[in-house]
Scaffold this motif. Sequence first.
Motif, PDB file in Angstrom:
ATOM      1  N   CYS B  44      16.103  25.276 125.713  1.00  0.00           N
ATOM      2  CA  CYS B  44      17.461  25.064 125.475  1.00  0.00           C
ATOM      3  C   CYS B  44      17.807  23.951 124.822  1.00  0.00           C
ATOM      4  O   CYS B  44      18.629  23.769 124.150  1.00  0.00           O
ATOM      5  CB  CYS B  44      18.174  25.361 127.070  1.00  0.00           C
ATOM      6  SG  CYS B  44      18.161  26.929 127.465  1.00  0.00           S
ATOM      7  N   GLY B  46      15.972  22.299 122.865  1.00  0.00           N
ATOM      8  CA  GLY B  46      15.884  22.333 121.160  1.00  0.00           C
ATOM      9  C   GLY B  46      17.126  22.630 120.610  1.00  0.00           C
ATOM     10  O   GLY B  46      17.273  22.425 119.295  1.00  0.00           O
ATOM     11  N   SER B  47      17.973  23.432 121.306  1.00  0.00           N
ATOM     12  CA  SER B  47      19.222  23.988 120.483  1.00  0.00           C
ATOM     13  C   SER B  47      20.264  22.748 120.227  1.00  0.00           C
ATOM     14  O   SER B  47      20.908  22.917 119.408  1.00  0.00           O
ATOM     15  CB  SER B  47      20.250  24.763 121.594  1.00  0.00           C
ATOM     16  OG  SER B  47      20.757  23.717 122.568  1.00  0.00           O
ATOM     17  N   ASP B  50      19.080  21.919 116.521  1.00  0.00           N
ATOM     18  CA  ASP B  50      19.769  22.994 115.880  1.00  0.00           C
ATOM     19  C   ASP B  50      21.252  22.939 115.646  1.00  0.00           C
ATOM     20  O   ASP B  50      21.672  23.032 114.448  1.00  0.00           O
ATOM     21  CB  ASP B  50      19.388  24.303 116.479  1.00  0.00           C
ATOM     22  CG  ASP B  50      19.739  25.662 115.455  1.00  0.00           C
ATOM     23  OD1 ASP B  50      19.678  25.403 114.184  1.00  0.00           O
ATOM     24  OD2 ASP B  50      20.099  26.738 115.974  1.00  0.00           O
TER      25      ASP B  50
END
Lengths: 105, 264
Positions: B44, B46-47, B50
């Motif tokens: 999560c 890592g979102s 992005d």
Amino acid sequence: MASESKLSHTAAIILQSIDAGHAYGFSVMEETGLPSGTVYPALRRLERDGLIRSQWESEKIAETDQRPLRKYYRITRAGKATLDASQKRYPLLARLFPLHAEEKA
Amino acid sequence: MLRTLHIAILRNAALLVPALERGEWLAEWKAELCYVNHDAMAFCLGSFRDALWLRRKSFSARRMFSLDSPLRCVLLLAGLAILVLALALPSRKLWLPSWSLPGKEHFVLGFAWMYLLSLLVLLTLNPLGLGEYPANRYAPRLIVRLRRWVFLSVKIVLLVPIPLFVCVALVSMFPPAPWIILFGWIAGFRWALADQRRRCPVCLHLLSKPVEIGSPVQTILGRYGTELICTRGHGLLYVPGAPTSWCSTQRWQYLDPTWSSLLP
């Protein structure tokens, strides 16, 4: 050709993984061992450069399999050409996914 | 409980994603989260990377400094005014004491005179009229039509301090140059009027899609000019190529609401 020369090793691995049939984000993560913060932005970049394209699967398939909808990524013709060029640049790339190599053979 | 926390992280990251892409982005991350069976927290987090990448992609200097939206226009002018004020602050000792001097009335009168002079010069250089905006049955309420005057006033008010502080900021390097203020105000007011003429009187966004109509040789018997449209379907602006006795200035035509469905 410009995108071919700019493809990083990580992006090349992800592209190779998609070409090998790992078609959605999490499967690429599992296959490559890369973290989510690397894989998803790389997928966006590859899509922006026209090397892959994404498409949500139909709801029927997801309902039948009783799982959430998946967004699938497919390699494009330009992506294939870039991958071929990257395999020359990174000779070990093709060996990362032996199953795919066997399928190709 | 953990699942709720993971969704909350994704929702927070989604706030960084440009609004148009947010729904699909969140749907993809939530769907992918269902497959994660270990270290979901790292997944999560890592979102955010992005989402930041998408935000960076959507950012472009051209869009940031685009004056299309009235709010953005006002914010940019305010930002510019604050910036020149910050540049003028080191020289404050040169101009702040004047407020405590007995002759401060002369100081204020001097600026008021220069302000009036710039308006007079502007009047001789440029017509002050903003065009014809005849009301028809599709015209919005008076309160909506008054907004364009409020917007013009705000622009003019924000433009006043910019040349003033530029002049003050330059005092430390050059001798005082009041002509900077004068020419700055003339140029600023001229821009404010030109900008106002190219805006939709309803939504105050800049008009777009200019289309040339007719040709210069048809000035007498036909129409010759440019037509611009509000992409939200509020109306059309006809700008004559050359002023004639029957069309001396630009003319706005309010369109009926069905037009908005025809426009992208």
